[in-house]
Design a protein around this motif. Structure first.
Motif, mmCIF file in Angstrom:
data_model
loop_
_atom_site.group_PDB
_atom_site.id
_atom_site.type_symbol
_atom_site.label_atom_id
_atom_site.label_comp_id
_atom_site.label_asym_id
_atom_site.label_seq_id
_atom_site.Cartn_x
_atom_site.Cartn_y
_atom_site.Cartn_z
ATOM 1 N N VAL A 177 9.129 100.598 27.204
ATOM 2 C CA VAL A 177 9.359 99.506 26.376
ATOM 3 C C VAL A 177 10.315 98.675 26.947
ATOM 4 C CG1 VAL A 177 10.528 99.143 24.079
ATOM 5 C CG2 VAL A 177 9.305 101.176 24.473
ATOM 6 N N ARG A 178 11.276 99.033 27.654
ATOM 7 C CA ARG A 178 12.327 97.974 28.545
ATOM 8 C C ARG A 178 11.458 97.051 29.288
ATOM 9 N NH1 ARG A 178 17.843 97.075 28.739
ATOM 10 N NH2 ARG A 178 17.934 95.114 29.611
ATOM 11 N N GLN A 179 10.580 97.589 30.015
ATOM 12 C CA GLN A 179 10.091 97.142 31.286
ATOM 13 C C GLN A 179 8.939 95.912 30.436
ATOM 14 O OE1 GLN A 179 7.845 99.208 34.058
ATOM 15 N NE2 GLN A 179 6.708 97.767 34.913
ATOM 16 N N TYR A 180 8.253 96.235 29.414
ATOM 17 C CA TYR A 180 7.327 95.435 28.620
ATOM 18 C C TYR A 180 8.136 94.332 28.034
ATOM 19 C CZ TYR A 180 3.100 94.659 25.812
ATOM 20 O OH TYR A 180 2.150 94.149 25.319
ATOM 21 N N ILE A 181 9.343 94.369 27.687
ATOM 22 C CA ILE A 181 10.120 93.380 26.762
ATOM 23 C C ILE A 181 10.702 92.535 28.077
ATOM 24 C CG2 ILE A 181 12.155 92.929 25.728
ATOM 25 C CD1 ILE A 181 11.746 95.402 24.048
ATOM 26 N N ASP A 182 11.098 93.075 29.246
ATOM 27 C CA ASP A 182 11.988 92.331 30.350
ATOM 28 C C ASP A 182 10.825 91.355 30.965
ATOM 29 O OD1 ASP A 182 14.133 93.494 30.038
ATOM 30 O OD2 ASP A 182 13.878 94.877 31.431
ATOM 31 N N GLU A 183 9.596 91.870 31.019
ATOM 32 C CA GLU A 183 8.606 91.030 31.708
ATOM 33 C C GLU A 183 7.798 90.243 30.880
ATOM 34 O OE1 GLU A 183 5.575 94.056 33.290
ATOM 35 O OE2 GLU A 183 6.885 94.611 34.581
ATOM 36 N N GLY A 184 8.374 90.056 29.747
ATOM 37 C CA GLY A 184 7.897 88.781 28.645
ATOM 38 C C GLY A 184 6.797 89.078 27.994
ATOM 39 N N LYS A 185 6.073 90.329 28.160
ATOM 40 C CA LYS A 185 4.647 90.658 27.454
ATOM 41 C C LYS A 185 4.671 90.632 25.965
ATOM 42 C CE LYS A 185 3.136 93.310 31.511
ATOM 43 N NZ LYS A 185 2.856 95.054 31.963
ATOM 44 N N LEU A 186 5.961 90.895 25.534
ATOM 45 C CA LEU A 186 6.092 90.975 24.144
ATOM 46 C C LEU A 186 5.817 89.905 23.386
ATOM 47 C CD1 LEU A 186 6.609 93.423 22.008
ATOM 48 C CD2 LEU A 186 8.839 92.726 21.917
ATOM 49 N N THR A 187 6.039 88.477 24.189
ATOM 50 C CA THR A 187 5.497 87.167 23.571
ATOM 51 C C THR A 187 4.304 86.833 23.489
ATOM 52 O OG1 THR A 187 5.981 86.332 25.951
ATOM 53 C CG2 THR A 187 7.948 86.246 24.611
ATOM 54 N N LYS A 188 3.563 87.569 24.209
ATOM 55 C CA LYS A 188 2.038 87.526 24.422
ATOM 56 C C LYS A 188 1.088 88.226 23.314
ATOM 57 C CE LYS A 188 2.492 85.993 29.136
ATOM 58 N NZ LYS A 188 2.282 86.268 30.768
ATOM 59 N N GLU A 189 1.579 89.592 23.348
ATOM 60 C CA GLU A 189 0.973 90.561 22.452
ATOM 61 C C GLU A 189 1.798 91.610 22.138
ATOM 62 O OE1 GLU A 189 -2.305 92.810 24.089
ATOM 63 O OE2 GLU A 189 -1.909 92.307 25.960
ATOM 64 N N LEU A 249 12.524 86.968 23.873
ATOM 65 C CA LEU A 249 12.119 88.413 23.252
ATOM 66 C C LEU A 249 11.035 88.405 22.311
ATOM 67 C CD1 LEU A 249 16.008 89.546 22.860
ATOM 68 C CD2 LEU A 249 14.327 89.928 24.726
ATOM 69 N N GLY A 250 10.579 87.215 21.880
ATOM 70 C CA GLY A 250 9.480 87.226 21.067
ATOM 71 C C GLY A 250 9.747 87.423 19.564
ATOM 72 N N PHE A 251 10.790 86.964 19.137
ATOM 73 C CA PHE A 251 11.016 86.859 17.822
ATOM 74 C C PHE A 251 10.247 85.918 17.109
ATOM 75 C CE2 PHE A 251 14.790 89.448 19.152
ATOM 76 C CZ PHE A 251 14.704 90.621 18.283
ATOM 77 N N PRO A 252 9.861 86.185 15.834
ATOM 78 C CA PRO A 252 9.334 85.021 15.359
ATOM 79 C C PRO A 252 9.814 83.511 14.990
ATOM 80 C CG PRO A 252 9.436 86.717 13.742
ATOM 81 C CD PRO A 252 9.868 87.069 14.944
ATOM 82 N N SER A 253 11.264 83.851 14.783
ATOM 83 C CA SER A 253 12.013 82.498 14.688
ATOM 84 C C SER A 253 13.558 82.966 14.723
ATOM 85 C CB SER A 253 11.848 82.162 13.246
ATOM 86 O OG SER A 253 12.346 83.097 11.986
#
Length: 276
Positions: A177-189, A249-253
């Motif tokens: 989870v930490r790696q997925y967030i740190d790599e910015g993947k959460l902003t894409k999917e 961090l990929g938050f919507p707003s």
């Protein structure tokens, strides 16, 4: 089929053909099987060194893709959800999540647990032998629910005795989870529980139950908590604006982030930064 029949219910014993199992699964039945295969065979069902070895319980939900059934077994109980229609249940059949576990996530029981489960099946058999009356369906469904509740209790016990192995899985999950967030993947999917379960080589149902029992919350909740923890780090140690942190961090707003941040921490992002 044997002589013990009731609409929506099937009880099988070791002398009966395996041919009935695929038919039952295709017909919408849930199946629970107790096997007492030797320890070396039970390893294929995921038995660990810390597990009991007096029997193995395997569950199948309707339309199970894998039709691999144990070569020998003591009994099987198969039931159709329609059997419970009109009955008041504490939880739905779908909430007995162990039916969705993979074969390698089967339940390995002690001798005492095996006796308790078999006693539940004996109660079902006795009621099936009883003459038909207005109470029969009610009593049968209560016996089945009792069997499922005991199975749930013993599955949860198995999570406890596998504590060391589960801690390792949780560490791998948290790292993922930490790696997925740190790599910015959460902003894409989004990071789904299905993806995480696959990375840990677990079924999604087993993975979700593991999180509930080990962490006390579900996957989506953990994602939110992790994002807030990372946001706190960024607020303390970086000069980035709140809008930049929200985007990373990929938050919507910003509004949603601020609402969630205060709900979890008790303070607003700006106040947190000021007092850190």
């Amino acid at each position: 089929m044997n002589e013990l029949q009731f609409p929506g219910l099937y009880i099988g014993c070791a002398t009966e053909s395996h041919a009935i199992f695929p038919y039952l699964c295709r017909s919408g039945y849930y199946c629970l099987i107790l096997t007492d295969s030797p320890v070396e065979i039970c390893t294929r069902y995921g038995r660990l060194h810390c597990d009991y070895c007096d029997g193995t319980i395997i569950g199948y939900r309707p339309d199970t893709v894998c039709m691999e059934f144990p070569a020998s077994y003591l009994w099987t109980v198969a039931f159709h959800p329609d059997l419970f229609k009109g009955r008041i249940l504490e939880k739905t059949i779908e909430e007995y999540t162990f039916f969705s576990y993979a074969l390698k996530e089967a339940l390995h029981v002690s001798l005492k647990e095996k006796q308790i489960l078999s006693s539940c099946v004996d109660d079902i058999r006795r009621e099936l032998h009883h003459g038909t009356d207005s109470y029969k369906r009610t009593i049968l469904t209560r016996h089945i629910i009792r069997l499922l509740d005991y199975a749930t209790r013993f599955y949860e016990r198995q999570f406890i005795v596998r504590e060391l192995n589960n801690e390792r899985l949780i560490r791998l999950y948290e790292k993922l989870v930490r790696q997925y967030i740190d790599e910015g993947k959460l902003t894409k999917e989004p990071l789904t529980s299905s993806y995480c379960a696959g990375q840990l080589h677990l079924s999604e149902a087993y993975f979700n139950d593991l999180l509930e029992l080990q962490l006390g919350h579900k996957h989506n909740c953990h994602i939110q908590l992790q994002r807030i923890e990372i946001a706190k780090e960024k607020l303390r140690s970086s000069g980035k604006s709140i809008s930049q942190i929200v985007q990373e961090l990929g938050f919507p707003s910003v509004q949603y982030f601020s609402f969630l941040f205060k709900k979890i921490t008790g303070v607003t992002p700006n106040d947190y930064r000021c007092f850190s």
